[in-house]
Design an enzyme around this catalytic site. Sequence first.
Site, mmCIF file in Angstrom:
data_model
loop_
_atom_site.group_PDB
_atom_site.id
_atom_site.type_symbol
_atom_site.label_atom_id
_atom_site.label_comp_id
_atom_site.label_asym_id
_atom_site.label_seq_id
_atom_site.Cartn_x
_atom_site.Cartn_y
_atom_site.Cartn_z
ATOM 1 C CB SER A 64 -0.881 -0.017 1.250
ATOM 2 O OG SER A 64 -1.368 1.268 1.530
ATOM 3 C CE1 TYR A 74 -4.168 -1.976 4.883
ATOM 4 C CE2 TYR A 74 -3.435 0.248 4.372
ATOM 5 C CZ TYR A 74 -3.868 -0.993 3.955
ATOM 6 O OH TYR A 74 -3.994 -1.265 2.611
#
Length: 343
Positions: free
Chosen positions: A141, A166
């Site tokens: 990501s 995350y």
Amino acid sequence: MTFLITGAAGFIGYHLVKRLLKKGNDVVGIDNLNHYYDVNLKLGRLSEMGIDYSESMREIVQSCKFPLYRFGKIDILERETLNELFSQEEFDIVINLAGQAGVRYSIENPYTYIDNNIVGFLNVLECCRHYPVKHLVYSSSSSVYGGNTKVPFSEEDRVDNPVSLYAATKKTNELMANVYNHLFGIPTTGLRFFTVYGSWGRPDMAYYSFTEKLLRGESIKIFNYGNCMRDFTYVDDIVEGIYRLIKRIPDGSMVYNIGNNHPESLLDFVNILQEELVRAKLLPADYDFAAHRELLPMQPGDVPVTYADTSKLEKYVGFKPSTSLRDGLRSFVEWYADYKFRV
Ligand SMILES: NC(=O)c1ccc[n+]([C@@H]2O[C@H](COP(=O)([O-])OP(=O)(O)OC[C@H]3O[C@@H](n4cnc5c(N)ncnc54)[C@H](O)[C@@H]3O)[C@@H](O)[C@H]2O)c1
């Protein structure tokens, strides 16, 4: 080529499976069909692919539209089931898209990120170790760039400043892939996606949740007073990038940015979305948008800007995302209007 796609009922997984099947590949999709967001959307994506599945099913079923597609409800945390699958099939290429997405959710729900993104990925790596594959591709990501201030974000930049758990799990995935490449020679490619949007998208993401809220007459919350810059990337561009990278099997372990290389402010994004909602006649032309906006300070875990340097992607596969926000949001809104009408 036989492909395993994990997270196949998810947003990006659905689009990727469709693309692989159109190109005549043999695909097995798995997903645990969790309830992070409306599971009917996941079942709807499966149904589009000719898989009539219900949550209580477990078996691997054959698509009635695509003879080369099979899908089964399998959790990558179920080590034995995953091993059994790998032992029965000879996967050439594994693409791991299963995982817990969302930055803000990771603040309240840390364990689900460690379980699904780290332990789950370890299980996939172990299977690729014991049942060798030609290429393991996995989602990372743009959030790995965290608090970096140098833009655009390049794969050469240090990524030691994650600002959410995350992001830390995604960076960990890249390190784990490096180790498995080093120890067991598995060629791995990590994909740093930048804010992906499009049809059959994720209801927890701004473009989708704003649409639903505006249609219900509720206010939308715009953080950092709308000044966040995001490299919004249309899902077809993401899939094109993945598709080209799959075929480029690295000697070692690689990571690539897949982003639009053109950040836009959240406020501009909201304005285009509103215009497209009016154009699609989902909202009246005289809708009072100003009365339905709350401008708020920055949220913990968020970053002010994401901006992809795509020169590496261009160099290796001769492609960079280019869909404009106008075209991408138009296509999302057209899909949404049709989907809401059907359900
Ligand atoms: N969409 C984006 O903007 C974006 C940006 C950067 C990275 N990513 C990453 O890309 C991947 C795919 O994202 P998406 O937007 O399609 O999300 P998604 O939530 O729509 O898809 C993920 C799918 O994985 C499944 N899943 C979760 N845990 C699982 C498990 N333990 N076993 C099997 N299946 C499991 C979920 O049910 C879901 O269908 C995720 O890892 C996400 O973090 C997405």
